[in-house]
Write an enzyme that holds these catalytic residues in place. Structure first.
Site, PDB file in Angstrom:
ATOM      1  N   TYR A  53      69.791  13.254 -60.369  1.00  0.00           N
ATOM      2  CA  TYR A  53      68.729  12.842 -61.296  1.00  0.00           C
ATOM      3  C   TYR A  53      68.930  11.396 -61.733  1.00  0.00           C
ATOM      4  O   TYR A  53      70.005  10.992 -62.173  1.00  0.00           O
ATOM      5  CB  TYR A  53      68.685  13.740 -62.533  1.00  0.00           C
ATOM      6  CG  TYR A  53      67.660  13.245 -63.545  1.00  0.00           C
ATOM      7  CD1 TYR A  53      66.306  13.402 -63.320  1.00  0.00           C
ATOM      8  CD2 TYR A  53      68.060  12.551 -64.687  1.00  0.00           C
ATOM      9  CE1 TYR A  53      65.367  12.911 -64.199  1.00  0.00           C
ATOM     10  CE2 TYR A  53      67.126  12.055 -65.582  1.00  0.00           C
ATOM     11  CZ  TYR A  53      65.782  12.236 -65.333  1.00  0.00           C
ATOM     12  OH  TYR A  53      64.848  11.739 -66.201  1.00  0.00           O
ATOM     13  N   HIS A  83      57.410   1.832 -68.340  1.00  0.00           N
ATOM     14  CA  HIS A  83      57.758   2.318 -69.676  1.00  0.00           C
ATOM     15  C   HIS A  83      57.592   1.253 -70.763  1.00  0.00           C
ATOM     16  O   HIS A  83      57.696   1.567 -71.952  1.00  0.00           O
ATOM     17  CB  HIS A  83      59.195   2.841 -69.681  1.00  0.00           C
ATOM     18  CG  HIS A  83      59.352   4.178 -69.012  1.00  0.00           C
ATOM     19  ND1 HIS A  83      58.950   4.409 -67.729  1.00  0.00           N
ATOM     20  CD2 HIS A  83      59.860   5.360 -69.465  1.00  0.00           C
ATOM     21  CE1 HIS A  83      59.197   5.662 -67.397  1.00  0.00           C
ATOM     22  NE2 HIS A  83      59.743   6.268 -68.435  1.00  0.00           N
ATOM     23  N   ASN A 195      67.276   4.551 -71.469  1.00  0.00           N
ATOM     24  CA  ASN A 195      67.759   5.750 -72.167  1.00  0.00           C
ATOM     25  C   ASN A 195      68.743   5.317 -73.242  1.00  0.00           C
ATOM     26  O   ASN A 195      69.648   4.531 -72.972  1.00  0.00           O
ATOM     27  CB  ASN A 195      68.477   6.693 -71.197  1.00  0.00           C
ATOM     28  CG  ASN A 195      67.541   7.701 -70.542  1.00  0.00           C
ATOM     29  OD1 ASN A 195      67.955   8.418 -69.652  1.00  0.00           O
ATOM     30  ND2 ASN A 195      66.304   7.774 -70.980  1.00  0.00           N
ATOM     31  N   TYR A 279      65.710  11.353-119.651  1.00  0.00           N
ATOM     32  CA  TYR A 279      66.479  11.647-118.440  1.00  0.00           C
ATOM     33  C   TYR A 279      66.779  10.399-117.612  1.00  0.00           C
ATOM     34  O   TYR A 279      67.815  10.319-116.951  1.00  0.00           O
ATOM     35  CB  TYR A 279      65.727  12.647-117.564  1.00  0.00           C
ATOM     36  CG  TYR A 279      65.752  14.070-118.055  1.00  0.00           C
ATOM     37  CD1 TYR A 279      66.285  14.412-119.287  1.00  0.00           C
ATOM     38  CD2 TYR A 279      65.223  15.083-117.261  1.00  0.00           C
ATOM     39  CE1 TYR A 279      66.298  15.716-119.730  1.00  0.00           C
ATOM     40  CE2 TYR A 279      65.225  16.398-117.687  1.00  0.00           C
ATOM     41  CZ  TYR A 279      65.764  16.715-118.927  1.00  0.00           C
ATOM     42  OH  TYR A 279      65.770  18.016-119.341  1.00  0.00           O
ATOM     43  N   ARG A 282      69.871   9.230-119.426  1.00  0.00           N
ATOM     44  CA  ARG A 282      70.941  10.209-119.570  1.00  0.00           C
ATOM     45  C   ARG A 282      71.416  10.761-118.228  1.00  0.00           C
ATOM     46  O   ARG A 282      72.581  11.113-118.064  1.00  0.00           O
ATOM     47  CB  ARG A 282      70.459  11.351-120.467  1.00  0.00           C
ATOM     48  CG  ARG A 282      71.549  12.327-120.822  1.00  0.00           C
ATOM     49  CD  ARG A 282      71.167  13.431-121.778  1.00  0.00           C
ATOM     50  NE  ARG A 282      69.776  13.593-122.102  1.00  0.00           N
ATOM     51  CZ  ARG A 282      69.172  14.769-122.184  1.00  0.00           C
ATOM     52  NH1 ARG A 282      69.852  15.880-121.909  1.00  0.00           N
ATOM     53  NH2 ARG A 282      67.911  14.860-122.528  1.00  0.00           N
ATOM     54  N   PHE A 338      70.670  11.336 -75.296  1.00  0.00           N
ATOM     55  CA  PHE A 338      69.660  10.362 -75.717  1.00  0.00           C
ATOM     56  C   PHE A 338      68.759  10.884 -76.827  1.00  0.00           C
ATOM     57  O   PHE A 338      67.980  10.133 -77.403  1.00  0.00           O
ATOM     58  CB  PHE A 338      68.782   9.956 -74.525  1.00  0.00           C
ATOM     59  CG  PHE A 338      68.268  11.115 -73.715  1.00  0.00           C
ATOM     60  CD1 PHE A 338      67.603  12.174 -74.295  1.00  0.00           C
ATOM     61  CD2 PHE A 338      68.462  11.143 -72.336  1.00  0.00           C
ATOM     62  CE1 PHE A 338      67.120  13.230 -73.544  1.00  0.00           C
ATOM     63  CE2 PHE A 338      67.982  12.201 -71.572  1.00  0.00           C
ATOM     64  CZ  PHE A 338      67.308  13.251 -72.177  1.00  0.00           C
ATOM     65  N   GLU A 422      59.773  17.121 -71.740  1.00  0.00           N
ATOM     66  CA  GLU A 422      60.321  16.637 -73.010  1.00  0.00           C
ATOM     67  C   GLU A 422      59.558  17.341 -74.127  1.00  0.00           C
ATOM     68  O   GLU A 422      58.660  16.789 -74.754  1.00  0.00           O
ATOM     69  CB  GLU A 422      60.204  15.113 -73.069  1.00  0.00           C
ATOM     70  CG  GLU A 422      61.038  14.461 -71.959  1.00  0.00           C
ATOM     71  CD  GLU A 422      60.728  12.995 -71.722  1.00  0.00           C
ATOM     72  OE1 GLU A 422      60.039  12.387 -72.569  1.00  0.00           O
ATOM     73  OE2 GLU A 422      61.167  12.464 -70.689  1.00  0.00           O
TER      74      GLU A 422
END
Length: 517
Positions: A53, A83, A195, A279, A282, A338, A422
């Site tokens: 791969y 990409h 990646n 508050y 405090r 990744f 994915e």
């Protein structure tokens, strides 16, 4: 040559990166360095005739498509081009530079199988200050930060854009001007470059660093307000923290006690009839402390990620039991390092923690401008004619409201992609960008409180607060005067925000009382 890179720490990240990249530059020159040994396994895998791969196959849902040996280099270049589809405004240059350095460091850890020339090329870009232009939108934070890292890597091969003196310029021109040549990619190179979590991580390092600085600053400003508003120091008693032993609570309580030590204002109202403070005064140890503890978790995640390998597949070279690579026989493992989920959850946590500092700060600002305990309404003597600090509180409130929307967690969302391959994504890239926006908003909200607290302390004269608080007050007065009349507040905000963001306000206090928790 050492067989490991120096560890990266958040507190000294820039120095550590410098040392790491210097060691990496030495490694890539060695024929048997970490990067070369890892690369040798990729070359051997390509020669065995099987499908691996990302080496000789397609990507994502195209994982089963076999690529011929003659097309392996083209596959890697096509990967960057296809990409690089980010959109939106560019990532700030400083964060992009850190992305580039972190990518080089991660590849240099020796589990990525990239060509030594690729790592050397990244180092050359850094040395020549050739910084890619990277759009900030487009990453799902799943297979790492694919789109932004593709834009980052394109410059290495002479495509895309880099920053010039007057804005973006073609990468080929930037390389030529720096005397650099495009790098030719081999098998696995393009995939290893895109990646990874370096986009999220560069933002996360900025978020964590500024948030940790803000923790001390928030305590200093709260102490200023407490004294200016005639609040009680008793809720900060160490015994209170001891019976509810959260570390952040104890740290904030100690910081405020030290800052208030020696104050003339506290004893001046010891016999007043007030039983309890609101508050926002405090409960400062409980609120600030909880954010400190949450941030400690988030910072730990970021620091571990700084020293992680986050691409795919991972390449494990053989080693002796005392060597520097993974134990056992050489292996190439396709896995999911990744995936951005660790950072995504940490960034959402950090955003919520920082937003709470802003939220309680705005409430303290409101107490300062409401005209109670001897302070004039809106911190000016002629209110009505003068609006004073009325609208600065509005500005703080608007930023707090904005943070509420930004704190919706990105990490609970997921949109499947790549034909279902994915099928769970982290959305950590959006979490990273919005977490930094929350930090920036919080810095401005705390700056407003600091201005109001300094103005209020001036109305307590001739009484003086503790030395640490007085030093913080003096730092503010060095850049912003006491206001008697209405003014355009924008320059005051900018000056005070700079004191907060850089840590100068906290540093001034610590110069008097020592380092605070």
């Amino acid at each position: 040559m050492t067989d490991t890179l120096p560890a990266l720490r958040l507190d000294t990240l820039d120095d550590d990166l410098g040392a790491s990249l210097a060691a990496l530059a030495d490694d890539v020159r060695q024929p048997n360095g970490r990067v070369a040994r890892s690369r040798a396994l990729v070359d051997a895998a390509l020669a065995d005739g099987r499908a691996h791969y990302g080496l000789n196959t397609g990507f994502g849902s195209l994982k089963s498509e076999r690529i011929e040996a003659a097309d392996v280099a083209t596959l890697q270049l096509n990967l960057l081009r296809s990409h690089a589809c980010g959109v939106g405004p560019p990532v700030p240059r400083a964060i992009t530079r850190r992305m580039l350095a972190l990518k080089a460091h991660a590849l240099g850890l020796g589990c990525s199988g990239v060509s030594p020339t690729v790592v050397a090329g990244l180092l050359a870009l850094l040395d020549a200050d050739v910084i890619p232009v990277v759009p900030e939108q487009g990453s799902l934070g799943a297979s790492g930060d694919l789109a932004p890292l593709a834009h980052l890597a394109l410059v290495l091969v002479g495509e895309g854009s880099a920053w010039g003196d007057r804005g973006p310029v073609p990468a080929a021109d930037a390389l030529a001007a720096a005397g650099l040549s495009p790098v030719a990619l081999g098998a696995k190179d393009g995939l290893a470059l895109i990646n990874g979590t370096q986009f999220m991580l560069a933002y996360a390092a900025e978020v964590a660093t500024r948030a940790r600085r803000l923790a001390t600053t928030a305590d200093v400003i709260a102490a200023m307000t407490l004294d200016a508003r005639l609040g009680s120091a008793r809720p900060f008693d160490a015994r209170v923290a001891a019976v509810r032993p959260h570390p952040g609570h104890a740290a904030t309580a100690e910081a405020v006690r030290r800052l208030l030590a020696g104050s003339e204002i506290g004893p001046s109202h010891v016999d007043c009839d007030r039983v309890q403070d609101p508050y926002s005064l405090r409960c400062v140890p409980q609120v600030h402390g909880a954010s400190r503890d949450a941030l400690a978790y988030a910072s730990g995640v970021v620091e571990r990620e700084l020293n992680s390998v986050t691409d795919n597949p991972l390449v494990f070279a053989a080693r002796s039991p005392s060597g520097g690579d993974a134990d056992g026989a050489p292996d190439i493992v396709s896995a999911g390092n990744f995936h951005g989920q660790p950072l995504a959850i940490a960034l959402d946590t950090a955003a919520i923690a920082v937003a709470e500092w802003a939220s309680i700060s705005e409430r303290r600002t409101y107490l300062l401008v409401d005209g109670g305990d001897g302070l004039p309404p809106f911190l000016v003597e002629r209110s009505g004619l003068q609006s004073g600090f009325m609208i600065p509180q509005y500005a703080a409130a608007s930023l707090v409201s904005e943070n509420k929307g930004l704190c919706h967690p990105a990490s609970v969302d997921s949109i499947p992609s790549s034909r279902g391959q994915e099928d769970h994504v982290s959305m950590g890239a959006w979490g990273a960008r919005k977490a930094l926006r929350v930090v920036e908003n919080a810095e401005r909200v705390l700056a407003v409180e600091a201005l109001c607290a300094a103005q209020a302390l001036d109305f307590r004269r001739p009484l003086r607060s503790g030395p640490g608080i007085e030093a913080a007050h003096a730092a503010i007065r060095h850049v912003v005067p006491f206001r008697t009349d209405d003014t355009v507040f924008e320059p005051d905000f900018a000056a005070a925000t700079d004191l907060v963001r850089t840590g100068a306000l906290a540093a001034a206090a610590q110069a008097e009382v020592g380092e605070l928790p």
